[in-house]
Structure formats: structure tokens, C-alpha cells
Write an enzyme that holds these catalytic residues in place. Sequence first.
Site, PDB file in Angstrom:
ATOM      1  N   LYS A  57     -12.765   4.115   3.236  1.00  0.00           N
ATOM      2  CA  LYS A  57     -11.193   4.073   3.482  1.00  0.00           C
ATOM      3  C   LYS A  57     -10.671   5.200   4.031  1.00  0.00           C
ATOM      4  CE  LYS A  57      -6.740   3.754   0.938  1.00  0.00           C
ATOM      5  NZ  LYS A  57      -5.977   3.664  -0.455  1.00  0.00           N
TER       6      LYS A  57
ATOM      7  N   ARG B  67       3.994   2.231   2.993  1.00  0.00           N
ATOM      8  CA  ARG B  67       4.862   3.145   2.164  1.00  0.00           C
ATOM      9  C   ARG B  67       6.036   2.666   1.626  1.00  0.00           C
ATOM     10  NH1 ARG B  67       1.945   7.888   4.130  1.00  0.00           N
ATOM     11  NH2 ARG B  67      -0.294   7.092   3.776  1.00  0.00           N
TER      12      ARG B  67
ATOM     13  N   ARG C   5      -3.250  12.586   2.631  1.00  0.00           N
ATOM     14  CA  ARG C   5      -4.554  12.332   1.668  1.00  0.00           C
ATOM     15  C   ARG C   5      -5.672  12.498   2.262  1.00  0.00           C
ATOM     16  NH1 ARG C   5      -1.124   6.876   0.373  1.00  0.00           N
ATOM     17  NH2 ARG C   5       0.054   7.677  -1.245  1.00  0.00           N
TER      18      ARG C   5
ATOM     19  N   GLU D 163     -20.727   6.606   2.195  1.00  0.00           N
ATOM     20  CA  GLU D 163     -19.746   6.297   1.085  1.00  0.00           C
ATOM     21  C   GLU D 163     -20.197   4.721   0.583  1.00  0.00           C
ATOM     22  OE1 GLU D 163     -17.496   7.590  -0.668  1.00  0.00           O
ATOM     23  OE2 GLU D 163     -16.591   9.341   0.483  1.00  0.00           O
TER      24      GLU D 163
ATOM     25  N   LYS E  45     -11.455  -0.039   5.080  1.00  0.00           N
ATOM     26  CA  LYS E  45     -10.024  -0.259   5.497  1.00  0.00           C
ATOM     27  C   LYS E  45      -9.645   1.194   6.194  1.00  0.00           C
ATOM     28  CE  LYS E  45      -5.705  -0.105   2.896  1.00  0.00           C
ATOM     29  NZ  LYS E  45      -4.933   0.012   1.352  1.00  0.00           N
TER      30      LYS E  45
ATOM     31  N   SER F 167      -0.987  -2.797   6.801  1.00  0.00           N
ATOM     32  CA  SER F 167       0.319  -3.081   7.127  1.00  0.00           C
ATOM     33  C   SER F 167       0.624  -2.830   8.918  1.00  0.00           C
ATOM     34  CB  SER F 167       1.360  -2.126   6.094  1.00  0.00           C
ATOM     35  OG  SER F 167       0.963  -0.862   6.422  1.00  0.00           O
TER      36      SER F 167
ATOM     37  N   TYR G  72      -1.732  -9.883   5.491  1.00  0.00           N
ATOM     38  CA  TYR G  72      -0.455 -10.233   5.137  1.00  0.00           C
ATOM     39  C   TYR G  72      -0.209 -11.444   5.635  1.00  0.00           C
ATOM     40  CZ  TYR G  72      -0.094  -5.469   3.294  1.00  0.00           C
ATOM     41  OH  TYR G  72      -0.347  -4.251   2.639  1.00  0.00           O
TER      42      TYR G  72
END
Length: 327
Positions: A200, A210, A221, A237, A252, A278, A317
Site C-alpha cells: 500500500k 478523505r 502517512r 512486503e 493499492k 477513489s 467503486y
Amino acid sequence: MPSSDAPSIRPRRLRSTPAMRRLVAETRLHPAELVLPLFVREGIDAPRELQAMPGVRQHTVDSLRRISAEAAAAGLGGVMLFGVPAVRDARGSGIDDPDGILNVATRAVQQEVGDALVVQTDLCLDEFTDHGHCGVLAGDGSVDNDATLERYRSAAVAQADAGAAMLGLSGMMDGQVAAVRDALDAAGHADTAILAYAAKYASAFYGPFREAVDSQLTGDRRSYQQDPANRREGLREAELDLAEGADVLMVKPAMSYLDVLADVAATSPVPVWAYQVSGEAAMIEAASANGWIDREAAIHESLISIRRAGADAILSYFALEVAERLR
């Protein structure tokens, strides 16, 4: 008459008609390979449209049940639930509260459609903390990895108790898969699956999300999500999460990281998924609204590209509308 030096090998033969192209297509979409992300917000009495994500809503528990039933009827593989609480605090207390919005909604959706599709929950603190980070903070303001793991352990048991069949570990804490697997097994939830957000990245394409979760984040982050410059790190990872017991791996975002997705898919013995985030969806919506692209064709092409790169399933979505179109 064709000349004697005309080519005899003509790949265009297999592109000549719609029927021929359909017959020889190497990659296909199926509703069962699509997962619909859904947002449920505490304290609202009707669904709320999101300005940054056209067609996406924050749901009440009742409207969440209805759209989950539509997803099941359309043959989707699952839904991924995100909770938006009315009250937040530094430790994200709402995530493991049995009466917290996400756990209440999970019970409702599991009761509604749990036999028809896989009910999944986002296991991360960012929606529930008043600082918007994916973990609890240390005294210096950094995210405390190991203290966060304890919160994840508690959240995992609460979400499994609520009926989640699969937990989406999206916080990118070191050791999160092992910690959650241990907690689930100790609590009698050995059959609850773990979807590890293994690779990610700290992406600009999360922006519209958000609004969806009413994020309280200030700063970024980048100390725990991956650097977009790093490809090999994504595979590392993924290998770590596999060793810790992940049942499914996630990459992602999807479209900007198809190389990472292909790397993970080429080596993983477990299913590999990708999240069309998004910002990816919002760009398609904005460009089509301006008449610059064919919306339906762009959606289809984007999802095909993610499947072609190796994703066994896609969070999108657009999942429900695409599934209904495929039917």
C-alpha cells in the site's frame, strides 16, 4: 490480387469482428471478481452524496443493507465496509466497540447477505481517530507501531464477533498480519480470513476518499505507507505478509502500480487483489463529465488492465454498475 511478398502471418485476423475479438480475449471480467467498497456513517437519517466521488454515498445502516442486497443480486464477490463514527478519540475507541457504527453495520449486512457474498471490514484506525492516522501516536507524535498492533488485535476480534468473514488490514504496520491472526485464533475465529494490504503506497490518488470517511488527518502517512518510488519493496512486503499467514494479498492503488501488482501476482501462492482507489475513479468521472473520454469504455478498460496485470479480484467503486452491465 495480393502481391507475392504479402504477409501470410496476419494477427489482424483475430481482431476482425466483435465475435472474433470476444472469442480470443485473454482477459475477462466477471461480477464475482469485483468487490464494492461501502461507507456507513453514524448519525445520519438518509444517504449523503459525496461531492468528490460522484455516485458514491455515505450510507445509513438501512440503506447499506439495501445496497448490499443489490450487490448480492448482481453476483458481486463481496462488499468492503468502512465506518464513519460520530465521535473520535486518540485511540480510535469506536473500532472495537460492539455498538460502534462499523460493527453494528457489519452485523446488519451479514444478516442481510452473508450467505450470498463475502462481508469484509476495513481494519484500520484512521476513520476512528481524532488525528486521522492509522495507529495510536507516541509522545513525539509518530505512529507507535507496536502499540497500534494491540489495538488491531482488539479490533479484529470485535469485527469477527460482528460477523465479518474477511478483515482488510490496511494500516501498514509491521507485524500486523501475525498479530491479528494470533488474536483471531485465540478468540475462536480461526475461519476468519485476512486480506493483507501488503503493498500500500502513500498515494495522491487517495484524496477523494478523505471526504468519504471525513478524515481528520493532518500531515501525511509516509512513515508507514510505501514510497511510490519503490517497486522491489512491494514484493518484500507481500512476502512478509505471506509468512505471517495472510490469506489474500492486496496492492493499492491499482493503476499506477500495475508493475508491483504483476510482481506480486507472479510469485504469490494465494489470491492477489487490487484496489481501484477513489482518485482513479474520480479522474474517470471528471474526464467523462467534460466529454473527454467515453465513460463506460474507460471504466471497462481500466478494470481489464488491472485484471490483465494479475489481480484475481478488484475493489472498485464501479463494481455494482459493471456487474449489472456484465449480466
